[in-house]
Design a protein around this motif. Structure first.
Motif, PDB file in Angstrom:
ATOM      1  N   ALA A 257       1.115  -1.215   0.092  1.00 31.88           N
ATOM      2  CA  ALA A 257      -0.042  -0.093   0.009  1.00 31.88           C
ATOM      3  C   ALA A 257       1.028   1.249   0.019  1.00 31.88           C
ATOM      4  CB  ALA A 257      -1.056  -0.076   1.265  1.00 31.88           C
ATOM      5  N   ILE A 258       1.965   1.330   0.885  1.00 30.25           N
ATOM      6  CA  ILE A 258       2.859   2.457   0.944  1.00 30.25           C
ATOM      7  C   ILE A 258       3.592   2.429  -0.370  1.00 30.25           C
ATOM      8  CG2 ILE A 258       4.834   3.306   1.655  1.00 30.25           C
ATOM      9  CD1 ILE A 258       3.935   1.987   4.572  1.00 30.25           C
ATOM     10  N   GLY A 259       3.989   1.392  -1.059  1.00 33.95           N
ATOM     11  CA  GLY A 259       4.717   1.332  -2.469  1.00 33.95           C
ATOM     12  C   GLY A 259       3.779   2.222  -3.515  1.00 33.95           C
ATOM     13  N   TRP A 260       2.378   1.869  -3.488  1.00 37.35           N
ATOM     14  CA  TRP A 260       1.551   1.978  -4.255  1.00 37.35           C
ATOM     15  C   TRP A 260       1.159   3.798  -4.226  1.00 37.35           C
ATOM     16  CZ3 TRP A 260      -0.251   0.992  -8.985  1.00 37.35           C
ATOM     17  CH2 TRP A 260      -1.352   1.232  -9.687  1.00 37.35           C
ATOM     18  N   GLY A 261       1.257   4.044  -3.096  1.00 39.95           N
ATOM     19  CA  GLY A 261       1.013   5.359  -2.926  1.00 39.95           C
ATOM     20  C   GLY A 261       2.065   6.306  -3.176  1.00 39.95           C
ATOM     21  N   LEU A 262       3.176   6.013  -3.100  1.00 40.66           N
ATOM     22  CA  LEU A 262       4.327   6.557  -3.667  1.00 40.66           C
ATOM     23  C   LEU A 262       4.587   6.713  -5.043  1.00 40.66           C
ATOM     24  CD1 LEU A 262       7.214   5.101  -1.001  1.00 40.66           C
ATOM     25  CD2 LEU A 262       5.990   7.534  -1.107  1.00 40.66           C
ATOM     26  N   PHE A 263       4.207   5.684  -5.823  1.00 40.18           N
ATOM     27  CA  PHE A 263       3.999   5.405  -7.125  1.00 40.18           C
ATOM     28  C   PHE A 263       2.930   6.680  -7.742  1.00 40.18           C
ATOM     29  CE2 PHE A 263       1.448   4.079 -10.861  1.00 40.18           C
ATOM     30  CZ  PHE A 263       2.729   3.916 -12.049  1.00 40.18           C
ATOM     31  N   ARG A 264       1.840   6.500  -6.889  1.00 33.82           N
ATOM     32  CA  ARG A 264       0.821   7.637  -7.336  1.00 33.82           C
ATOM     33  C   ARG A 264       1.249   9.122  -7.200  1.00 33.82           C
ATOM     34  NH1 ARG A 264      -4.610   7.644  -8.497  1.00 33.82           N
ATOM     35  NH2 ARG A 264      -5.628   9.482  -7.699  1.00 33.82           N
ATOM     36  N   ARG A 265       1.662   9.162  -6.061  1.00 31.08           N
ATOM     37  CA  ARG A 265       2.300  10.542  -5.789  1.00 31.08           C
ATOM     38  C   ARG A 265       3.341  10.944  -6.842  1.00 31.08           C
ATOM     39  NH1 ARG A 265       4.882  12.612  -0.307  1.00 31.08           N
ATOM     40  NH2 ARG A 265       6.316  10.888  -0.967  1.00 31.08           N
ATOM     41  N   SER A 266       4.239  10.170  -7.243  1.00 25.60           N
ATOM     42  CA  SER A 266       5.432  10.569  -8.204  1.00 25.60           C
ATOM     43  C   SER A 266       4.566  10.799  -9.669  1.00 25.60           C
ATOM     44  CB  SER A 266       6.300   9.520  -8.193  1.00 25.60           C
ATOM     45  OG  SER A 266       5.740   8.217  -8.894  1.00 25.60           O
ATOM     46  N   ARG A 267       3.477   9.886  -9.865  1.00 23.86           N
ATOM     47  CA  ARG A 267       2.964  10.253 -11.170  1.00 23.86           C
ATOM     48  C   ARG A 267       2.258  11.387 -11.118  1.00 23.86           C
ATOM     49  NH1 ARG A 267      -2.231   8.911 -13.215  1.00 23.86           N
ATOM     50  NH2 ARG A 267      -2.252   8.352 -15.402  1.00 23.86           N
ATOM     51  N   GLN A 268       1.504  11.824 -10.221  1.00 23.00           N
ATOM     52  CA  GLN A 268       0.834  13.036 -10.228  1.00 23.00           C
ATOM     53  C   GLN A 268       1.719  14.144 -10.259  1.00 23.00           C
ATOM     54  OE1 GLN A 268      -1.307  12.798  -6.318  1.00 23.00           O
ATOM     55  NE2 GLN A 268      -3.082  11.851  -7.262  1.00 23.00           N
ATOM     56  N   GLN A 269       2.858  14.114  -9.651  1.00 17.13           N
ATOM     57  CA  GLN A 269       3.987  15.232  -9.592  1.00 17.13           C
ATOM     58  C   GLN A 269       4.496  15.296 -11.123  1.00 17.13           C
ATOM     59  OE1 GLN A 269       6.742  14.059  -6.755  1.00 17.13           O
ATOM     60  NE2 GLN A 269       5.761  14.928  -5.056  1.00 17.13           N
ATOM     61  N   LEU A 270       4.570  14.112 -11.697  1.00 15.36           N
ATOM     62  CA  LEU A 270       4.990  14.206 -13.139  1.00 15.36           C
ATOM     63  C   LEU A 270       4.033  14.810 -14.117  1.00 15.36           C
ATOM     64  CD1 LEU A 270       7.015  13.279 -15.433  1.00 15.36           C
ATOM     65  CD2 LEU A 270       5.863  11.142 -15.660  1.00 15.36           C
ATOM     66  N   ILE A 271       2.791  14.415 -13.924  1.00 15.48           N
ATOM     67  CA  ILE A 271       1.731  15.184 -14.739  1.00 15.48           C
ATOM     68  C   ILE A 271       1.812  16.659 -14.497  1.00 15.48           C
ATOM     69  CG2 ILE A 271      -0.799  15.194 -14.937  1.00 15.48           C
ATOM     70  CD1 ILE A 271      -0.873  12.067 -14.429  1.00 15.48           C
ATOM     71  N   ALA A 272       1.744  17.009 -12.956  1.00 12.01           N
ATOM     72  CA  ALA A 272       1.758  18.389 -12.783  1.00 12.01           C
ATOM     73  C   ALA A 272       2.819  19.257 -13.617  1.00 12.01           C
ATOM     74  CB  ALA A 272       1.891  18.508 -11.300  1.00 12.01           C
ATOM     75  N   SER A 273       4.131  18.431 -13.408  1.00 10.76           N
ATOM     76  CA  SER A 273       5.363  19.115 -14.152  1.00 10.76           C
ATOM     77  C   SER A 273       5.091  19.430 -15.665  1.00 10.76           C
ATOM     78  CB  SER A 273       6.514  18.263 -13.942  1.00 10.76           C
ATOM     79  OG  SER A 273       7.618  18.692 -14.657  1.00 10.76           O
ATOM     80  N   LEU A 274       4.529  18.462 -16.358  1.00 10.91           N
ATOM     81  CA  LEU A 274       4.197  18.306 -17.745  1.00 10.91           C
ATOM     82  C   LEU A 274       3.250  19.505 -17.951  1.00 10.91           C
ATOM     83  CD1 LEU A 274       4.158  14.640 -18.594  1.00 10.91           C
ATOM     84  CD2 LEU A 274       5.938  16.078 -19.015  1.00 10.91           C
ATOM     85  N   ARG A 275       2.060  19.232 -17.292  1.00  8.60           N
ATOM     86  CA  ARG A 275       0.978  20.523 -17.464  1.00  8.60           C
ATOM     87  C   ARG A 275       1.842  21.859 -17.397  1.00  8.60           C
ATOM     88  NH1 ARG A 275      -2.021  18.921 -13.744  1.00  8.60           N
ATOM     89  NH2 ARG A 275      -3.385  17.756 -15.198  1.00  8.60           N
ATOM     90  N   GLU A 276       2.670  22.217 -16.445  1.00  7.17           N
ATOM     91  CA  GLU A 276       3.302  23.300 -16.314  1.00  7.17           C
ATOM     92  C   GLU A 276       4.312  23.693 -17.339  1.00  7.17           C
ATOM     93  OE1 GLU A 276       6.224  25.604 -12.816  1.00  7.17           O
ATOM     94  OE2 GLU A 276       5.644  23.667 -12.568  1.00  7.17           O
ATOM     95  N   ARG A 277       4.922  22.618 -17.807  1.00  7.61           N
ATOM     96  CA  ARG A 277       5.691  22.877 -18.971  1.00  7.61           C
ATOM     97  C   ARG A 277       5.001  23.187 -20.054  1.00  7.61           C
ATOM     98  NH1 ARG A 277      10.449  18.017 -18.727  1.00  7.61           N
ATOM     99  NH2 ARG A 277      11.208  18.373 -16.567  1.00  7.61           N
TER     100      ARG A 277
END
Length: 393
Positions: free
Chosen positions: A140-160
């Motif tokens: 559960a912790i690993g899946w949560g970390l993966f989801r957070r990193s994916r959201q951060q990546l999407i936010a970074s791509l949207r900002e770019r």
């Protein structure tokens, strides 16, 4: 407790996790080892605690860290809180900082060394249940970390993407300003030449009032025509201002810069053919010539379009058509075929050229300032530039 605004998607996610926790508790109830000396009351209390834990999942957005701590501590004595605890630690890993996630992970795996030390003395059923518990919480912790990193990546791509869009708009605006400045420079040269003619002929009449009548009429005609053309050009570019004070005016100081006209198109096409271009020219129309501004704009449109063909579709055939008449307007169309494949004999390999379409933006601005319109779109694997310019009867 602060109010949390949830969208329909948020409610759907919360309900799905609630059902997951409840279903997990129900499915795993048969495999949970419970001491036989516990009475029915304790078992009922354990089940009630599990139900309350599942319901508490709906509060995970308000205080995920506190919820995870409570469920993990209660889970050491209540056997039906594993599902809600998994949802809580997943929420902490997905939405909270690394520090908070590390503290929750330390609370989860703190007893692990003691468990490993007591493992040889445990029953097989209890040891298997404990190992499964630690594995599920870790997942559960690993899946949560993966989801957070994916959201951060999407936010970074949207900002770019937003920055790239803003930069494209800025470059387009700079291209429009540069086109306007270029038009202003051309008009400055033309107006300076015509106004200088006015000054020369007016000075001649002032210092030679006894000149022959024919000479006076000729000077007056030149003055009237120059003034008319100067006012016409000035109306065409009113509002187009040079950016910044003190900028130079180009080669106008040494005399009028030669300006191209519509009649110069055959020479332009001949030069392009001499450079290896395959170009067919239809037009310009014979008879009356369009106004100078219209002819010059049409010339620039064809010039830029042929330049783009050489840059972006080397070796491609181009078709230039210029038609029109007074009253109907002047139509300029440049169409090129798809670029050919690599030709080792000619030594050319078509490929993308640098440039971001700024020349087309400048041409559209020129056409608009001339009172017309311009479109540039892909057509049949190639590209087509079409412009309509007003031609008064």
């Amino acid at each position: 407790m602060r109010r949390i605004h949830r969208t329909r998607r948020d409610w759907a996610a919360d309900l799905a996790l609630f059902l997951f926790a409840a279903c997990f508790a129900a499915v795993s109830s048969q495999s949970i080892p419970v001491a036989e000396n516990l009475g029915p009351g304790w078992r009922a209390a354990d089940q009630v605690a599990g139900g309350l834990g599942c319901a508490a999942v709906l509060l995970r957005r308000r205080a995920p860290v506190q919820l995870a701590v409570v469920l993990l501590l209660a889970g050491s004595v209540a056997h039906y809180l594993t599902g809600p605890a998994m949802v809580a630690v997943f929420t902490v890993a997905a939405t909270r900082s690394w520090k908070a996630t590390a503290w929750v992970a330390a609370l989860v795996f703190g007893p692990l060394p003691l468990f490993l030390w007591q493992l040889p003395d445990m029953s097989e059923e209890r040891a298997g249940s404990a190992v499964a518990y630690f594995a599920l919480i870790a997942g559960a912790i690993g899946w949560g970390l993966f989801r957070r990193s994916r959201q951060q990546l999407i936010a970074s791509l949207r900002e770019r993407a937003e920055l790239a869009e803003a930069d494209a708009e800025s470059r387009a605006e700079r291209a429009r300003m540069e086109a306007r400045e270029e038009i202003a420079r051309e008009m400055h040269d033309v107006l300076g030449h015509r106004l200088s003619l006015l000054s020369v002929h007016a000075g001649a009449l002032e210092f030679n009032p006894g000149a022959p009548r024919a000479e006076i009429e000729r000077a007056a005609g030149v003055m009237r025509e120059s003034a008319h053309l100067a006012l016409h050009d000035l109306r065409e570019v009113i509002g187009v201002l040079r950016a910044g004070p003190g900028t130079g005016t180009g080669p106008a100081e040494g005399g009028e810069r030669p300006q191209p006209e519509l009649a110069d198109l055959p020479r332009l096409v001949a030069e392009a053919r001499a450079a290896g271009g395959r170009i067919e020219l239809a037009g310009p129309p014979e008879g009356a010539a369009p106004p100078p501004l219209v002819g010059r704009t049409a010339y620039r449109i064809v010039q830029e379009a042929l330049t783009n063909v050489r840059k972006h579709a080397p070796g491609a055939a181009a078709d230039v058509r210029v038609t029109g008449s007074p009253g109907d307007g002047l139509m300029v169309e440049v169409r090129n075929a798809p670029p050919p494949g690599p030709d080792p004999a000619r030594g050319t390999v078509p490929g993308p050229a640098e440039g971001g379409g700024q020349g087309l933006i400048g041409l559209a601005e020129r056409a608009r300032l001339a009172g017309g319109e311009l479109t540039a779109v892909p057509a049949g694997g190639g590209f087509r530039v079409r412009a309509w310019l007003p031609w008064q009867g």
